[in-house]
Design a protein around this motif. Structure first.
Motif, mmCIF file in Angstrom:
data_model
loop_
_atom_site.group_PDB
_atom_site.id
_atom_site.type_symbol
_atom_site.label_atom_id
_atom_site.label_comp_id
_atom_site.label_asym_id
_atom_site.label_seq_id
_atom_site.Cartn_x
_atom_site.Cartn_y
_atom_site.Cartn_z
ATOM 1 N N HIS A 45 0.833 -1.204 0.000
ATOM 2 C CA HIS A 45 0.000 0.000 0.000
ATOM 3 C C HIS A 45 0.870 1.257 0.000
ATOM 4 N N LEU A 46 1.912 1.266 0.827
ATOM 5 C CA LEU A 46 2.815 2.423 0.869
ATOM 6 C C LEU A 46 3.504 2.609 -0.483
ATOM 7 N N ALA A 47 3.968 1.529 -1.059
ATOM 8 C CA ALA A 47 4.609 1.624 -2.374
ATOM 9 C C ALA A 47 3.646 2.201 -3.400
ATOM 10 N N TRP A 48 2.420 1.709 -3.415
ATOM 11 C CA TRP A 48 1.447 2.160 -4.406
ATOM 12 C C TRP A 48 1.030 3.602 -4.168
ATOM 13 N N SER A 49 0.827 3.975 -2.911
ATOM 14 C CA SER A 49 0.341 5.326 -2.620
ATOM 15 C C SER A 49 1.359 6.396 -3.001
ATOM 16 N N LEU A 50 2.624 6.014 -3.098
ATOM 17 C CA LEU A 50 3.673 6.970 -3.461
ATOM 18 C C LEU A 50 4.249 6.681 -4.854
ATOM 19 N N PHE A 51 3.489 5.972 -5.676
ATOM 20 C CA PHE A 51 3.969 5.593 -6.998
ATOM 21 C C PHE A 51 4.534 6.786 -7.773
ATOM 22 N N ILE A 52 3.805 7.871 -7.824
ATOM 23 C CA ILE A 52 4.266 9.035 -8.595
ATOM 24 C C ILE A 52 5.585 9.556 -8.046
ATOM 25 N N TYR A 53 5.710 9.588 -6.734
ATOM 26 C CA TYR A 53 6.981 10.044 -6.141
ATOM 27 C C TYR A 53 8.122 9.117 -6.543
ATOM 28 N N TRP A 54 7.932 7.809 -6.393
ATOM 29 C CA TRP A 54 9.016 6.872 -6.734
ATOM 30 C C TRP A 54 9.433 7.067 -8.191
ATOM 31 N N TRP A 55 8.444 7.282 -9.051
ATOM 32 C CA TRP A 55 8.710 7.465 -10.479
ATOM 33 C C TRP A 55 9.487 8.756 -10.720
ATOM 34 N N VAL A 56 8.996 9.873 -10.208
ATOM 35 C CA VAL A 56 9.638 11.175 -10.415
ATOM 36 C C VAL A 56 11.043 11.183 -9.818
ATOM 37 N N ALA A 57 11.214 10.527 -8.679
ATOM 38 C CA ALA A 57 12.513 10.511 -7.994
ATOM 39 C C ALA A 57 13.474 9.473 -8.572
ATOM 40 N N GLY A 58 13.020 8.685 -9.528
ATOM 41 C CA GLY A 58 13.888 7.676 -10.128
ATOM 42 C C GLY A 58 14.142 6.476 -9.229
ATOM 43 N N LEU A 59 13.174 6.153 -8.371
ATOM 44 C CA LEU A 59 13.365 5.083 -7.396
ATOM 45 C C LEU A 59 12.526 3.833 -7.670
ATOM 46 N N LEU A 60 11.948 3.734 -8.852
ATOM 47 C CA LEU A 60 11.105 2.576 -9.143
ATOM 48 C C LEU A 60 11.883 1.261 -9.076
ATOM 49 N N GLY A 61 13.155 1.283 -9.416
ATOM 50 C CA GLY A 61 13.974 0.072 -9.321
ATOM 51 C C GLY A 61 14.073 -0.428 -7.891
#
Length: 94
Positions: A45-61
């Motif tokens: 849930h935490l990962a999904w709720s911050l999806f846009i942040y992880w993407w913009v910050a380059g942290l999806l990996g």
């Protein structure tokens, strides 16, 4: 997480990304703690709720690695948790 999720999609996105960048270490620690506790649902849930942040910050990996951990468990996963983990590990390629 949920408050940031909504704000990250709006006009305040830039401000929220800056705010979350300052807390990246805490966010990582929170996810690691949830994973260590086998709290797969809350970690996903935490990962999904911050999806846009992880993407913009380059942290999806990094998130992909967390979700690999979720999928590697022998514990039963609810459908939502499994779907989130599969999305991060299968739908996102680098």
């Amino acid at each position: 997480g949920d408050q940031a999720d909504i704000a990250l999609e709006g006009a305040a996105q830039h401000d929220w990304v800056i705010r979350l960048n300052a807390d990246t270490g805490n966010l990582r620690a929170a996810v690691r703690h949830l994973l260590d506790q086998h709290d797969w649902e809350r970690a996903a849930h935490l990962a999904w709720s911050l999806f846009i942040y992880w993407w913009v910050a380059g942290l999806l990996g990094e998130v992909r690695g967390w979700m690999d951990t979720v999928l590697s468990t022998t514990d039963p996963l609810d459908d939502r948790t499994r779907a989130i983990a599969l999305y991060f590990t299968q739908a996102i390629s680098f």
